[in-house]
Write an enzyme that holds these catalytic residues in place. Structure first.
Site, PDB file in Angstrom:
ATOM      1  N   CYS A   1       0.845  -1.201   0.000  1.00  0.00           N
ATOM      2  CA  CYS A   1       0.000   0.000   0.000  1.00  0.00           C
ATOM      3  C   CYS A   1       0.885   1.257   0.000  1.00  0.00           C
ATOM      4  CB  CYS A   1      -0.982  -0.040   1.177  1.00  0.00           C
ATOM      5  SG  CYS A   1      -2.339   1.128   0.982  1.00  0.00           S
TER       6      CYS A   1
ATOM      7  N   HIS B   1      -3.759  -4.908   0.536  1.00  0.00           N
ATOM      8  CA  HIS B   1      -3.181  -5.369   1.803  1.00  0.00           C
ATOM      9  C   HIS B   1      -3.215  -6.894   1.849  1.00  0.00           C
ATOM     10  CE1 HIS B   1      -2.794  -1.528   3.952  1.00  0.00           C
ATOM     11  NE2 HIS B   1      -3.823  -1.152   3.225  1.00  0.00           N
TER      12      HIS B   1
ATOM     13  N   GLU C   1      -1.802  -8.752   3.886  1.00  0.00           N
ATOM     14  CA  GLU C   1      -1.862  -9.186   5.295  1.00  0.00           C
ATOM     15  C   GLU C   1      -3.293  -9.184   5.821  1.00  0.00           C
ATOM     16  OE1 GLU C   1      -1.018  -6.289   4.257  1.00  0.00           O
ATOM     17  OE2 GLU C   1      -1.653  -4.725   5.652  1.00  0.00           O
TER      18      GLU C   1
END
Lengths: 233, 198
Positions: free
Chosen positions: B78, B182, B184
């Site tokens: 990001c 993202h 994650e």
């Protein structure tokens, strides 16, 4: 961009997940960790974890957020409730979340909003706006624990400070009586940046999608598995 | 031991949880002395101006640039992807690391891009000089989570994939990997992707 089906989790001061009804009554849902893990496994699009502030001097938010940071979840997370000038540095020093959700700071704390933006980025800023409609729109101010009228100037502030708005129908919260879409007569914020919550039915969710809203945040529907998230997408 | 850049900004804890779920060891890197020769991750969730200010203050900006030239794998997520470019429009204009030639601009009409888009990566389609290890698993696919207001526009040769609405989703240029989304926080797909790239 896809329509989002999120879930709101309210956190009690003892760290349990709670369900609120009509912005008044509350019921303990259970262990917060289990509830969040369940939502993560359920693949909701995002989770809004909020500590209801409601005029309290110290909501214990820092302690609760610190506990939350230990949870390994793979779903986007927004946190809110009791974020102040005092704890903002601590909370944002080691974020385990992507978005910050504000209520009372909307009214009178541009410094806190500015500081959060500079640390987290404007994309992380979400305004939580619980509302009621009597003769006119009134929105909730958690510091004073009251619903207040909103003027153009405040809408302008919200427009510049926030990436998205989470509109909560306070009277329908925790029920299936339907979201009050009349609120959109009063809203001065881009519709594609609005999520709605409170009283949502399947019809409401479809209507929100057709209107071009960013998404919905469901409460006990998801937590009690009454609807399948996949089916709602 | 994966290096996570830690200048007191970014969702570092989420990155740690992500790596931990795949049993990957990691360490936080707050200064030049702590960095090792393993993969470097620059996390997201911050603003470009403040992030670059802190990188410069610690000297990590020059260190990351130097290591990028020595073929050390660098993954930007990001904002971490955006600051790999030359310049970002955020915070009134911010000079960035210049590792990937290009710039980061506000999405047209200052729109925002929040939510989920589909993702597909077949490592067999990547050229040999890209730093993706040969593994039994070749493909990651599913959906990934975006939350940003600026987009990367690259002006260099790289393997680039965009979303349907013209946002650069990810780019790979040899040892440099950038994700606008993202991973994650992209549930199963994010985990599959991690196991392909690290």
């Amino acid at each position: 961009m896809s329509f989002r089906i999120g879930a709101t989790v309210l956190i009690g001061h003892n760290g349990n997940a709670i369900q609120s009804y009509g912005f008044k009554k509350k019921r303990i849902l259970g262990n917060l960790q289990k509830v969040l893990k369940f939502l993560d496994a359920y693949k909701v699009d995002e989770i809004h974890a909020i500590v209801p502030f409601k005029g309290k001097g110290d909501s214990g938010s820092s302690r609760i957020f610190s506990h939350l940071s230990e949870l390994s979840i793979s779903t986007p997370l927004g946190i809110g409730g009791g974020i102040t000038e005092i704890n903002i540095e601590e909370i944002t020093q080691d974020p385990f979340f992507e978005r910050c959700i504000f209520n009372s700071a909307i009214f009178n704390n541009p410094e806190l909003l500015q500081k959060t933006k500079s640390i987290m980025g404007h994309q992380s800023m979400v305004a939580s706006i619980p509302f009621i409609i009597d003769d006119n729109l009134k929105i909730y101010h958690s510091k004073t624990n009251s619903f207040q009228a909103i003027n153009d100037e405040l809408w302008e502030e919200i427009g510049s400070n926030f990436n998205e708005v989470l509109l909560l129908d306070a009277r329908a919260e925790g029920t299936k009586k339907g979201f009050n879409f009349q609120v959109f007569k009063y809203i001065k914020f881009p519709i594609d940046r609005i999520l709605i919550s409170g009283g949502l039915t399947k019809c409401d969710i479809n209507k929100a999608r057709k209107m071009g809203l960013a998404g919905v945040s469901i409460d006990n529907f998801a937590l009690h598995s009454e609807y399948s998230i996949e089916a709602l997408r | 031991m994966v290096n996570i850049i830690d200048v007191g900004l970014g969702n570092i804890r989420s990155i740690e949880h992500w790596l931990d779920r795949s049993n990957l060891l990691c360490k936080r890197v707050p200064d030049v002395e702590s960095i090792t020769d393993d993969v470097i991750i620059i996390p997201g969730v911050a603003s470009a101006g403040e992030y670059m200010r802190r990188l410069k203050k610690t000297g990590l900006d020059k260190e990351i640039i130097e290591r990028s030239g020595q073929e050390q794998k660098i993954i930007g997520i990001c904002l971490g992807f955006q600051i790999l470019t030359d310049y970002s429009e955020e915070d009134g204009g911010t000079e960035c690391l210049g590792i990937l030639k290009g710039s980061t601009k506000y999405i047209d009409e200052h729109k925002t891009h929040n939510g989920w888009n589909s993702f597909y990566l077949d490592t067999r389609k990547l050229s040999k000089n890209m730093h993706i290890k040969k593994k039994q698993k070749k493909i990651a696919s599913g959906r990934v989570y975006f939350n940003h207001e600026l987009k990367v526009e690259l002006d260099c040769k790289a393997y680039v994939k965009s979303t349907g609405d013209g946002v650069t989703s990810f780019a790979i240029q040899n040892n440099i990997i950038g994700f606008q989304f993202h991973p994650e926080k992209s549930q199963k797909t994010g985990q599959e992707l991690l196991e392909l790239i690290v």
